[in-house]
Design an enzyme around this catalytic site. Structure first.
Site, short mmCIF file in Angstrom:
data_model
loop_
_atom_site.label_atom_id
_atom_site.label_comp_id
_atom_site.label_asym_id
_atom_site.label_seq_id
_atom_site.Cartn_x
_atom_site.Cartn_y
_atom_site.Cartn_z
N ASP A 82 44.82 -35.25 -28.64
CA ASP A 82 45.85 -33.96 -28.18
C ASP A 82 45.20 -33.43 -26.91
O ASP A 82 43.85 -33.51 -26.46
CB ASP A 82 46.11 -33.17 -29.06
CG ASP A 82 47.56 -32.50 -28.83
OD1 ASP A 82 48.25 -32.93 -28.16
OD2 ASP A 82 47.75 -31.35 -29.52
N ASP A 104 45.64 -33.93 -20.14
CA ASP A 104 46.33 -32.89 -19.74
C ASP A 104 45.60 -32.23 -18.46
O ASP A 104 44.74 -31.46 -18.50
CB ASP A 104 46.27 -31.90 -20.66
CG ASP A 104 47.06 -30.55 -20.48
OD1 ASP A 104 47.52 -30.64 -19.39
OD2 ASP A 104 47.32 -29.78 -21.41
N GLU A 134 50.83 -35.53 -18.43
CA GLU A 134 51.57 -34.07 -18.61
C GLU A 134 51.39 -33.76 -17.12
O GLU A 134 50.44 -33.86 -16.55
CB GLU A 134 50.81 -33.43 -19.55
CG GLU A 134 51.50 -32.02 -19.61
CD GLU A 134 50.86 -31.33 -20.86
OE1 GLU A 134 50.28 -31.57 -21.47
OE2 GLU A 134 51.01 -29.86 -20.83
N HIS A 179 54.16 -24.32 -27.97
CA HIS A 179 52.95 -24.28 -28.91
C HIS A 179 53.14 -23.14 -29.73
O HIS A 179 53.34 -22.10 -29.12
CB HIS A 179 51.71 -24.75 -28.27
CG HIS A 179 51.69 -25.86 -27.63
ND1 HIS A 179 51.08 -26.11 -26.34
CD2 HIS A 179 51.72 -27.18 -28.11
CE1 HIS A 179 51.16 -27.33 -26.19
NE2 HIS A 179 51.64 -28.06 -26.83
N HIS A 207 56.59 -31.79 -27.54
CA HIS A 207 55.37 -30.66 -27.86
C HIS A 207 56.26 -29.61 -28.23
O HIS A 207 57.37 -29.29 -28.29
CB HIS A 207 54.62 -30.33 -26.71
CG HIS A 207 53.71 -31.44 -26.17
ND1 HIS A 207 52.30 -31.48 -26.78
CD2 HIS A 207 53.66 -32.59 -25.67
CE1 HIS A 207 51.49 -32.44 -26.23
NE2 HIS A 207 52.40 -33.20 -25.75
N GLY A 208 55.30 -28.80 -29.28
CA GLY A 208 55.90 -27.52 -29.76
C GLY A 208 56.81 -27.66 -30.95
O GLY A 208 57.82 -27.14 -30.97
N GLY A 209 56.50 -28.66 -31.78
CA GLY A 209 57.42 -29.20 -32.92
C GLY A 209 57.73 -27.99 -33.90
O GLY A 209 58.78 -27.76 -34.35
N ASN A 229 55.32 -33.78 -31.96
CA ASN A 229 53.80 -33.23 -32.16
C ASN A 229 54.06 -31.74 -33.32
O ASN A 229 54.95 -30.91 -32.95
CB ASN A 229 53.21 -32.65 -31.02
CG ASN A 229 52.74 -33.62 -30.20
OD1 ASN A 229 52.92 -34.92 -30.53
ND2 ASN A 229 52.23 -33.48 -28.99
P1 13P Z 1 53.19 -27.07 -32.63
O1 13P Z 1 51.69 -26.15 -32.86
O2 13P Z 1 54.33 -25.79 -32.12
O3 13P Z 1 53.49 -27.58 -33.89
O4 13P Z 1 53.10 -27.73 -31.61
C1 13P Z 1 52.00 -28.99 -31.70
C2 13P Z 1 51.97 -29.52 -30.38
O5 13P Z 1 52.69 -29.90 -29.38
C3 13P Z 1 50.41 -30.38 -30.17
O6 13P Z 1 50.14 -30.48 -28.95
#
Ligand code: 13P
Length: 299
Positions: A82, A104, A134, A179, A207-209, A229
């Site tokens: 990542d 990144d 990215e 995130h 990202h930022g799931g 993610n």
């Molecule tokens: P979260 O921490 O919000 O689950 O996001 C994960 C992510 O995007 C890792 O790159």
């Protein structure tokens, strides 16, 4: 099923519009739990690792552990690094046999990002690995990497130029997600995903799931987010799993009982996401030999 390249996992997911969970594991227990969730749901899966975790255990150990665990499960799995701004660490992971990396360079200006991403793609190709690119920083710090502000949005034509010139395998645009935990409901730019995908059929990375609603996941996956993610929710599940177990049983000193309990919680969490992402039962889309039978693995 042996370990498979990232492109073999994302290709069918993008085409058939389901999402593959990429879970930021933190150790052997969580790696095993996420693989087990994939087996139980017959899903392909991405074992994702942050730079901080690589620094803790080392790229070689993580790859060996992954190879050993993943080659014993009947579903396709791939190992991905990542957010990594450090080309040296990318090389270390690629040399150790990792399948995919997110270079990144979103803190660089467009020209430098383009040039360095091209170099990373060339390096990865020599190892048969994939590259996620990215351009704009996704908001929120992930294990010490990133910033609290979303990067400036790059015009669509520049994004397309970036995709064409770098040859990256997947793309992580800033679309309003972040995130960590959301302090208020995010404003998601569904159109941006649609516009990019309509110009170039490239799997988009969400990202930022953690904290997004099922509806948002489903809409973004339908637009072309093939890799989804999840990091924060895994960390919360893992830490709270220990906390609640020990609070309920303060006299318990059998580490294995404790670990089994935490592991089950991580399995349940990952399975829940796989159901929402629509990856359940899709392992055979990648695994044409069709060996997957949904049986659980014993650890
Ligand atoms: P979260 O921490 O919000 O689950 O996001 C994960 C992510 O995007 C890792 O790159």
């Amino acid at each position: 099923m042996p370990v498979v390249p990232m492109t073999e996992i994302l290709g069918p997911a993008f085409e058939k519009r389901y999402g593959v969970g990429a879970f930021n594991i933190v150790n052997d227990l969580t790696m095993g739990a996420v693989l087990d969730a994939a087996v139980q749901t017959n899903s392909p899966v991405i074992i994702q690792v942050s730079v901080k975790t690589v620094k803790m255990f080392g790229a070689k150990l993580i790859q060996k552990m992954f190879e050993e665990m993943a080659s014993n499960v009947p579903v396709p799995a791939t190992l991905h690094l990542d957010h990594c701004p450090d080309v040296k660490m990318i090389k270390t992971c690629l040399d150790a046999g990792w399948n995919s990396v997110l270079f990144d360079a979103s803190n660089l200006n467009y020209e430098d990002n383009l040039r360095q991403t091209k170099e990373v793609v060339a390096m990865a190709r020599k190892c048969g690995a994939a590259v996620e690119g990215e351009l704009e920083a996704v908001r929120g710090v992930e294990d010490g990497v990133g910033s609290e502000t979303e990067g400036e949005i790059v015009p669509l034509d520049k994004c397309i130029e970036f995709l064409d010139q770098t040859g990256i395998d997947s793309f992580a645009p800033a679309i309003g997600t972040a995130h960590g935990l959301y302090k208020s409901a995010p404003k998601i730019d569904f159109d941006r995903v649609r516009q990019i995908v309509s110009k170039r059929p490239t799997p988009i990375v969400l990202h930022g799931g953690t904290g997004l609603s099922d509806d948002v996941f489903k809409r973004l996956i339908a637009e072309g987010c093939a890799k989804v993610n999840i990091s924060t929710m895994l960390k919360i599940t893992y830490c709270d799993g220990y906390r609640t177990y020990l609070e309920a049983k303060p006299q318990e000193h059998d580490p294995l009982k404790l670990m089994v309990s935490v592991r089950e919680k991580v399995v349940t969490m990952a399975k829940g996401f796989m159901e929402v992402f629509g990856s359940v039962g899709t392992a055979n889309a990648v695994c044409s030999s069709g060996k997957s039978n949904g049986e659980s693995v014993d650890f």
